[in-house]
Design an enzyme around this catalytic site. Structure first.
Site, short mmCIF file in Angstrom:
data_model
loop_
_atom_site.label_atom_id
_atom_site.label_comp_id
_atom_site.label_asym_id
_atom_site.label_seq_id
_atom_site.Cartn_x
_atom_site.Cartn_y
_atom_site.Cartn_z
CG ASP A 218 -0.30 0.11 2.52
OD1 ASP A 218 0.94 0.31 2.58
OD2 ASP A 218 -0.99 -0.01 3.56
CG ASN A 226 -7.20 10.49 -0.73
OD1 ASN A 226 -7.03 10.85 -1.88
ND2 ASN A 226 -7.38 9.22 -0.40
CG ASP A 235 -9.13 9.22 -7.57
OD1 ASP A 235 -9.01 8.46 -6.57
OD2 ASP A 235 -10.23 9.74 -7.92
CG ASP A 261 -3.69 2.88 0.42
OD1 ASP A 261 -4.56 2.27 1.09
OD2 ASP A 261 -2.63 3.28 0.93
#
Length: 329
Positions: A218, A226, A235, A261
């Site tokens: 991850d 974010n 994204d 993620d």
């Protein structure tokens, strides 16, 4: 003309001697005729009532070229000459257009049977013919051929439309299958697709005794991206990381998005030690290309791993340990 009339009367007299033949001659529903061969010319010696009705005149003693238009007469006479040359019955279909004795235009198709008639020395003196009007049959056949042609065109058009619809349907199915199996953001396999492929690879590894490994990784600090920069930036980061990972992995390796993620990588025919080296290459490539670090956990397939979650659990445990180690530094 008197000689011709006498010959016709003689012919009819001979027919009259046999009442059956006379009955046939007078009432036969198709054209019947007797043609006298006179060198290059062909003269009508006798014709039945049906033929006289067709021409609306008595044709006795007249050459065909005097009754029919020249091109039509030449066409008819050509068949007569063939019959003479072959000295055998001749069957043919002909088309003709002419004006009858009343000046009425007529046109049609006739199926004719022509027979050579010999004298006692074996020379052909006459041609006897029966001509059946097949105009309606010919027109019906032409209508049927046109209908068949039109039907074939319609069938071809419908077939092409059906084939196009089938292609569009298959393409739609492929798109639906892709949507159902791919992560819409990154384009890699989604969790369901990855699980199905991984279970299949595990069964193959179990059957053949071949090595199989799984990586889970991850993005470090992804939540902060974010929260601070926005989900659009998050994204975009996921897409860059995915592209970097795909550029590093082999063709046989399977990359999937497991959620958020989190990503998983299945490495067929790969021992755990080689999988760890692949993890290091992934970390370096992602850091270089996407400018973000990732934490990776690895797990090797064991004989008693009956479900994918067994590998995922061990890889996830190692991933969490790597994160703790990174946080402590």
């Amino acid at each position: 003309m008197t000689d011709d009339r006498t010959a016709r009367e003689g012919f009819l007299h001979e027919l009259a001697q046999t009442s059956v033949l006379a009955e046939i001659w007078q009432h036969f529903p198709e054209n019947m005729f007797l043609i006298r061969v006179e060198g290059p010319d062909f003269v009508v010696e006798a014709s039945n009532a049906k033929m006289e009705q067709l021409f609306a005149q008595d044709c006795t003693g007249r050459r065909l070229h005097d009754i029919l238009p020249w091109p039509v007469a030449e066409q008819v006479v050509a068949h007569y000459r063939d019959c003479l040359r072959q000295d055998a019955p001749l069957r043919y279909e002909e088309h003709a257009a002419f004006r009858d004795g009343d000046g009425v235009e007529k046109e049609g198709h006739w199926l004719t049977l022509l027979l050579p008639v010999h004298d006692t020395q074996g020379a052909i003196t006459h041609l006897f013919g029966i001509s059946q009007d097949v105009t309606e049959l010919r027109l019906a056949r032409e209508d049927l051929e046109r209908y068949s042609h039109n039907l074939e065109a319609v069938v071809e058009e419908r077939t092409q439309a059906l084939n196009q619809a089938n292609r569009e349907f298959e393409e739609a199915n492929r798109r639906l299958e892709k949507l159902a199996s791919c992560d819409p953001l990154t384009g890699v396999g989604n969790r369901r697709h990855f699980q199905a492929r991984a279970e299949s690879e595990m069964e193959r590894a179990r059957r053949h005794g071949s090595p199989l490994s799984l990586l889970m990784f991850d993005l470090d600090g992804f939540k902060r991206i974010n929260d601070e920069v926005g989900h659009a930036a998050g994204d975009a980061m996921l897409k860059r990381v995915t592209a970097s990972a795909q550029a590093t992995l082999r063709d046989a390796d399977l990359l999937g998005r497991y959620g958020g993620d989190e990503f998983v990588v299945l490495l067929p025919h790969t021992p755990l030690a080689d999988a760890r080296r692949m993890a290091e290459r992934l970390q370096a490539r992602v850091q270089e290309r996407a400018d973000i670090s990732i934490s990776v956990g690895a797990a090797g397939f064991l004989a008693d791993d009956t479900h994918l979650e067994h590998l995922v659990h061990r890889a996830d445990t190692e991933l969490l340990a790597a994160k703790r180690t990174r946080a402590e530094r």
